[in-house]
Design an enzyme around this catalytic site. Structure first.
Site, PDB file in Angstrom:
ATOM      1  CB  ALA A  47      35.776  34.663  37.681  1.00  0.00           C
ATOM      2  CE  LYS A  48      40.078  28.713  43.859  1.00  0.00           C
ATOM      3  NZ  LYS A  48      41.249  29.540  44.200  1.00  0.00           N
ATOM      4  CB  ALA A  49      38.490  31.703  35.578  1.00  0.00           C
TER       5      ALA A  49
ATOM      6  CE1 TYR B 240      44.696  30.691  41.629  1.00  0.00           C
ATOM      7  CE2 TYR B 240      42.779  30.958  40.219  1.00  0.00           C
ATOM      8  CZ  TYR B 240      43.354  30.973  41.472  1.00  0.00           C
ATOM      9  OH  TYR B 240      42.598  31.268  42.574  1.00  0.00           O
TER      10      TYR B 240
ATOM     11  CB  SER C 275      33.744  31.286  39.026  1.00  0.00           C
ATOM     12  OG  SER C 275      34.286  31.783  40.229  1.00  0.00           O
TER      13      SER C 275
END
Length: 303
Positions: A155-157, A161, A62
């Protein structure tokens, strides 16, 4: 909220209150952070972190997407995860490693230092008590996921969220346990922060990574365990109405674990109760931690 006593911050374990961030940090203004959610469980061989290496590898992936150099190697962060669990005396934990652009320049493309923290605390069922047994009532959100080539869903950005917040808060406001989002195509995507599995005639069906979703590690684990148990697993695009036609439905993720969905938009899913395939997947997954399911893949990494 009872906060833990200690946190790992920029290379050392320190008191929780001392892990501070300046109000002008880049990550606060622009969402320029990447993070992971990881659980540790008590096992017959002692406490183990579930797929720690895989989670940290995704953290670095990410960061690479966002051109964010993490100033620690993966071994240092793995050690930090173990250290902060021990420092807080946790028998099982939810871990939150995060890397973010700190205080530096003020423009979108400004060069800033990258800070890293790892928090650990005790977390029960994410969507509420008894949901793993009874299931939740979900709704399809009015908010859609971002379109391809806008924000990278892979991507876990932190900024991603904001979408999940809209979905989740709308669901809570309307009296539901969680929201389900559609992709920009109008087809199914995922929950506010969870992947979806629909069951048709005993087979698991899940939406593909092209449906603006994060390729969850719990999702991957379920697919591996299900196939090893002889269950069919299908990745495919699905329309919204399949939520009303499937035999069973559940959400999954590190926080949500495996949460059955008993109704969508007020319509019962199947019998309106968690079904046998969902229960089988729960048994296979949680069996990893009590020894009922063999850890064939080295997913349990000791604290």
């Amino acid at each position: 909220m009872n906060y833990p006593e200690h946190i790992w911050h920029n290379g050392q374990v320190k008191p929780w209150a001392e892990a501070t961030v300046h109000v002008m940090a880049h990550g606060l203004h622009y969402g320029s952070s990447v993070f992971e959610g990881i659980r540790s469980y008590a096992t017959p061989q002692g406490q183990a972190i579930f797929r720690l290496t895989d989670h940290l590898q995704r953290l670095y992936a990410s960061a690479r997407i966002y051109d964010m150099p993490v100033p620690y190697d993966i071994e240092a962060l793995a050690k930090g995860c173990r250290d902060v669990i021990r420092a807080n005396g946790l028998e099982r934990a939810y871990l939150r490693p995060i890397a973010y652009r700190g205080l530096g320049g003020f423009g979108l493309s400004a060069e800033t230092p990258v800070d890293v923290a790892i928090a650990a605390w005790h977390m029960g069922p994410y969507l509420g008590p008894d949901v793993l047994e009874a299931g939740i009532d979900a709704c399809v959100s009015s908010w859609q996921r971002f379109a391809p080539n806008t924000i990278p869903a892979g991507a876990k950005a932190g900024g991603n969220y904001l979408s999940g917040q809209l979905v989740a808060r709308e669901a809570r406001r309307l009296g539901f346990g969680e929201g389900i989002a559609l992709a920009s195509t109008g087809l199914l995507s995922e929950g506010a922060g969870e992947n979806l599995f629909l069951v048709f005639k005993g087979a698991l069906h899940t939406t593909p990574v092209s449906a603006a979703l994060l390729n969850g590690i719990t999702r991957d684990s379920i697919m591996v365990l299900a196939r090893e148990a002889g269950l069919e697993v299908v990745e495919r695009d699905m329309p919204r109405e399949y939520l009303y036609l499937c035999d069973e439905l559940f959400m999954c993720g590190t926080a949500a674990e495996i949460t059955p969905i008993r109704s969508v938009d007020g319509r019962p899913v199947g019998t309106g109760k968690p079904g046998p395939v969902t229960r089988r997947i729960q048994d296979l997954f949680f069996g990893l931690f009590d020894g009922a399911t063999p850890d064939k893949h080295g997913w349990l990494e000791k604290v």
